[in-house]
Scaffold this active site. Structure first.
Site, PDB file in Angstrom:
ATOM      1  N   ASN A 139       0.765  -1.235  -0.008  1.00 57.76           N
ATOM      2  CA  ASN A 139       0.013   0.031  -0.201  1.00 57.76           C
ATOM      3  C   ASN A 139       0.602   1.279  -0.005  1.00 57.76           C
ATOM      4  O   ASN A 139       1.984   1.272   0.436  1.00 57.76           O
ATOM      5  CB  ASN A 139      -1.001   0.026   1.261  1.00 57.76           C
ATOM      6  CG  ASN A 139      -0.429   0.586   2.389  1.00 57.76           C
ATOM      7  OD1 ASN A 139      -0.669   1.868   2.589  1.00 57.76           O
ATOM      8  ND2 ASN A 139       0.101  -0.086   3.524  1.00 57.76           N
ATOM      9  N   PHE A 172      -1.779   8.342   4.339  1.00 59.01           N
ATOM     10  CA  PHE A 172      -2.409   8.882   5.258  1.00 59.01           C
ATOM     11  C   PHE A 172      -3.766   9.656   4.656  1.00 59.01           C
ATOM     12  O   PHE A 172      -3.936  10.899   5.046  1.00 59.01           O
ATOM     13  CB  PHE A 172      -1.636   9.906   5.972  1.00 59.01           C
ATOM     14  CG  PHE A 172      -0.784   9.322   7.031  1.00 59.01           C
ATOM     15  CD1 PHE A 172      -0.274   8.030   7.051  1.00 59.01           C
ATOM     16  CD2 PHE A 172       0.368  10.077   7.749  1.00 59.01           C
ATOM     17  CE1 PHE A 172       0.434   7.574   7.869  1.00 59.01           C
ATOM     18  CE2 PHE A 172       1.432   9.573   8.371  1.00 59.01           C
ATOM     19  CZ  PHE A 172       1.347   8.353   8.537  1.00 59.01           C
ATOM     20  N   ASN A 207       4.983   6.217   3.138  1.00 59.54           N
ATOM     21  CA  ASN A 207       4.191   6.768   2.045  1.00 59.54           C
ATOM     22  C   ASN A 207       3.863   8.236   2.488  1.00 59.54           C
ATOM     23  O   ASN A 207       3.333   8.812   1.516  1.00 59.54           O
ATOM     24  CB  ASN A 207       2.850   6.270   2.061  1.00 59.54           C
ATOM     25  CG  ASN A 207       3.088   4.679   1.814  1.00 59.54           C
ATOM     26  OD1 ASN A 207       3.822   4.304   0.830  1.00 59.54           O
ATOM     27  ND2 ASN A 207       2.286   3.838   2.422  1.00 59.54           N
ATOM     28  N   THR A 208       4.414   8.767   3.239  1.00 64.65           N
ATOM     29  CA  THR A 208       4.688  10.458   3.422  1.00 64.65           C
ATOM     30  C   THR A 208       6.083  10.536   3.285  1.00 64.65           C
ATOM     31  O   THR A 208       6.840  10.124   4.009  1.00 64.65           O
ATOM     32  CB  THR A 208       4.172  10.698   4.763  1.00 64.65           C
ATOM     33  OG1 THR A 208       2.705  10.342   4.958  1.00 64.65           O
ATOM     34  CG2 THR A 208       4.301  12.177   5.029  1.00 64.65           C
ATOM     35  N   SER A 233       5.637   5.454   8.429  1.00 67.81           N
ATOM     36  CA  SER A 233       4.984   4.871   7.327  1.00 67.81           C
ATOM     37  C   SER A 233       6.012   5.266   6.071  1.00 67.81           C
ATOM     38  O   SER A 233       6.621   6.701   6.021  1.00 67.81           O
ATOM     39  CB  SER A 233       3.617   5.940   7.000  1.00 67.81           C
ATOM     40  OG  SER A 233       3.200   5.722   5.646  1.00 67.81           O
ATOM     41  N   ASN A 258       5.658  -1.251  11.166  1.00 63.84           N
ATOM     42  CA  ASN A 258       4.998  -0.845  10.014  1.00 63.84           C
ATOM     43  C   ASN A 258       5.232  -1.710   8.948  1.00 63.84           C
ATOM     44  O   ASN A 258       6.107  -2.832   9.004  1.00 63.84           O
ATOM     45  CB  ASN A 258       5.426   0.555   9.852  1.00 63.84           C
ATOM     46  CG  ASN A 258       3.885   1.283   9.371  1.00 63.84           C
ATOM     47  OD1 ASN A 258       3.457   0.681   8.383  1.00 63.84           O
ATOM     48  ND2 ASN A 258       3.839   2.386   9.966  1.00 63.84           N
ATOM     49  N   LYS A 314       5.393   3.774  16.851  1.00 69.39           N
ATOM     50  CA  LYS A 314       5.453   2.963  16.157  1.00 69.39           C
ATOM     51  C   LYS A 314       6.697   2.852  15.136  1.00 69.39           C
ATOM     52  O   LYS A 314       6.890   3.827  14.282  1.00 69.39           O
ATOM     53  CB  LYS A 314       4.128   2.634  15.279  1.00 69.39           C
ATOM     54  CG  LYS A 314       4.186   1.551  14.385  1.00 69.39           C
ATOM     55  CD  LYS A 314       2.682   1.406  13.709  1.00 69.39           C
ATOM     56  CE  LYS A 314       2.388   0.255  12.773  1.00 69.39           C
ATOM     57  NZ  LYS A 314       1.029   0.307  12.319  1.00 69.39           N
TER      58      LYS A 314
HETATM   59  N1  FMN Z   1       0.135   1.788   9.991  1.00 69.16           N
HETATM   60  C1  FMN Z   1      -0.057   2.944  10.550  1.00 69.16           C
HETATM   61  O1  FMN Z   1       0.674   3.165  11.503  1.00 69.16           O
HETATM   62  N2  FMN Z   1      -0.927   3.852  10.060  1.00 69.16           N
HETATM   63  C2  FMN Z   1      -1.606   3.694   8.990  1.00 69.16           C
HETATM   64  O2  FMN Z   1      -2.394   4.454   8.482  1.00 69.16           O
HETATM   65  C3  FMN Z   1      -1.373   2.575   8.261  1.00 69.16           C
HETATM   66  N3  FMN Z   1      -2.246   2.209   6.922  1.00 69.16           N
HETATM   67  C4  FMN Z   1      -2.054   1.110   6.318  1.00 69.16           C
HETATM   68  C5  FMN Z   1      -3.121   0.824   5.121  1.00 69.16           C
HETATM   69  C6  FMN Z   1      -2.928  -0.519   4.678  1.00 69.16           C
HETATM   70  C7  FMN Z   1      -3.668  -0.770   3.525  1.00 69.16           C
HETATM   71  C8  FMN Z   1      -2.011  -1.741   5.051  1.00 69.16           C
HETATM   72  C9  FMN Z   1      -1.988  -2.832   4.388  1.00 69.16           C
HETATM   73  C10 FMN Z   1      -1.374  -1.258   6.333  1.00 69.16           C
HETATM   74  C11 FMN Z   1      -1.273  -0.004   6.828  1.00 69.16           C
HETATM   75  N4  FMN Z   1      -0.632   0.058   8.259  1.00 69.16           N
HETATM   76  C12 FMN Z   1      -0.688   1.604   8.777  1.00 69.16           C
HETATM   77  C13 FMN Z   1       0.427  -0.805   8.335  1.00 69.16           C
HETATM   78  C14 FMN Z   1      -0.193  -1.769   9.443  1.00 69.16           C
HETATM   79  O3  FMN Z   1      -0.849  -1.271  10.745  1.00 69.16           O
HETATM   80  C15 FMN Z   1       0.763  -2.906   9.934  1.00 69.16           C
HETATM   81  O4  FMN Z   1       1.856  -2.347  10.486  1.00 69.16           O
HETATM   82  C16 FMN Z   1       1.471  -3.435   8.763  1.00 69.16           C
HETATM   83  O5  FMN Z   1       0.367  -3.707   7.800  1.00 69.16           O
HETATM   84  C17 FMN Z   1       1.934  -5.027   9.171  1.00 69.16           C
HETATM   85  O6  FMN Z   1       0.933  -5.897   9.490  1.00 69.16           O
HETATM   86  P1  FMN Z   1       0.251  -6.876   8.571  1.00 69.16           P
HETATM   87  O7  FMN Z   1       1.170  -7.715   8.077  1.00 69.16           O
HETATM   88  O8  FMN Z   1      -0.540  -7.724   9.798  1.00 69.16           O
HETATM   89  O9  FMN Z   1      -0.762  -6.249   7.770  1.00 69.16           O
END
Ligand code: FMN
Length: 352
Positions: free
Chosen positions: A117, A121, A184-185, A182, A244, A215
């Site tokens: 992704n 934000f 992405n910023t 993140s 993350n 985090k």
């Molecule tokens: N982590 C954040 O701290 N803030 C976010 O806004 C955020 N947006 C995410 C959007 C998507 C579509 C995905 C897949 C993940 C996002 N994450 C965000 C990261 C997740 O909170 C998590 O740390 C990461 O996906 C690893 O966990 P997983 O393997 O179970 O997905």
């Protein structure tokens, strides 16, 4: 009711972000309808005192939480207990609303059980998110509030964005998460430095007595990550959430060269970094492990390595909410096998 396999066949016909919105609509309906809420809660939410623990002065009835990013605008808080979760985390939200990056910005890799992704934000902004939160207060579950800076806030003013958000959410939620991890910023991860962390947590301590967690990203050198987490804890952080998404694009051949990877391909990297951080910080702060967890065995391993709580996101996309119950059931079996009466005995068992 339909099985998730059937629901998934329909959802996967759509682009992942569209599918997310469809799921959000369904979950909003569940959240609003008491009969549906109760039906799914009975099905998915485990009640067993062996999974209970108290953290930050709050009772967590099971250790499996929803990771940030799924419920960015706090529109699904009321349905997460029905999904089986023991706690939920909203956000990341920013002070001002923002659209995020251009679409498409979310991709599935079913053969790898992984997601990529580059959302950036996208959220309604603190004011609207707070309004949504107030509608569902008191919350059915312990709730974390994940905050980030706006894309166009220069690095020199980042602190002021976090200050605004901490003040705004002071009275809502059980813990706050500072997200500077993140990918992405633009330049956000540059804030993962000791000077900023020190300033940030010193400021936060003055503003609130609410627990504030950091985090972190999985892509730092292990020693750098450990030092950063230590700095945060020394400066007043109440916990660390690791990790993350990753920008290691070698994990999936021909994946996009932007955004962050999550799900099964992140599991090993995230788990290894968590283990190293826990070796240093277990017992000194609360540790939450997230990244590629989809089974009780994986969750239990993270718990024995020092995690008080775990979180999931990507596996939910592929397995559906019955997975949350399965993870909790497997944890219960493993607790029994190890002869533990309560989850707190398992937390950090590998480190003692
Ligand atoms: N982590 C954040 O701290 N803030 C976010 O806004 C955020 N947006 C995410 C959007 C998507 C579509 C995905 C897949 C993940 C996002 N994450 C965000 C990261 C997740 O909170 C998590 O740390 C990461 O996906 C690893 O966990 P997983 O393997 O179970 O997905």
């Amino acid at each position: 009711m339909f099985s998730y396999e059937t629901v998934k066949k329909v959802l996967f016909l759509f682009d992942p972000e569209k599918a997310h919105h469809i799921a959000e609509c369904g979950l909003k309906v569940v959240g609003k309808c008491k009969i549906l809420r109760n039906y799914y809660e009975k099905k998915n939410y485990i009640i067993n005192q062996k999974l209970n623990q108290e953290l930050f002065g709050v009772k967590f009835e099971n250790p499996v939480g929803l990771a940030a990013g799924f419920d960015k605008n706090a529109t699904m808080v009321n349905s997460m207990k029905s999904m089986g979760f023991g706690f939920t985390e909203i956000g990341t939200m920013t002070p001002m609303p923002q659209d995020g990056n251009p679409k498409p910005r979310m991709f599935r890799y079913p053969e790898y059980k992984s997601v990529q992704n580059a959302m950036g934000f996208n959220n309604l902004g603190a004011h609207a998110v707070l309004k949504n939160l107030k509608k569902v207060y008191p919350f059915p579950l312990p709730l974390g509030v994940n905050i980030g800076k706006n894309k166009y806030t220069p690095e020199a003013y980042a602190l002021s964005d976090y200050k605004t958000l901490i003040k705004k959410f002071e009275s809502y939620g059980d813990y706050i998460v500072i997200n500077i991890s993140s990918p992405n910023t633009p330049n956000l991860r540059d804030l993962q430095n000791e000077k900023f962390i020190n300033e940030l947590f010193s400021m936060a301590k003055e503003l609130t007595s609410k627990p504030i967690l950091l985090k972190i990203a999985p892509d730092m050198e292990t020693q750098t990550a450990i030092e950063l987490c230590k700095t945060a804890v020394n400066a007043g952080a109440a916990g660390i959430i690791a990790t993350n998404t990753t920008i290691d694009y070698s994990l999936i051949p021909n994946c996009k060269d932007f955004g962050g990877l999550s799900g099964a391909v992140l599991s090993e990297k995230s788990s290894l970094l968590f283990k190293e951080i826990a070796k240093e910080l277990y017992g000194k702060t609360i540790l939450i492990s997230v990244g590629g967890i989809s089974t009780g065995k994986q969750a239990y391993e993270r718990i024995k390595n020092g995690a008080s709580l775990v979180q999931v996101y990507s596996s939910l996309v592929f397995e559906g909410p019955s997975m949350v119950r399965k993870i909790n059931e497997e944890i219960l079996e493993l607790l029994k096998k190890d002869d533990y009466e309560n989850i707190t005995e398992a937390i950090g068992a590998n480190l003692r």
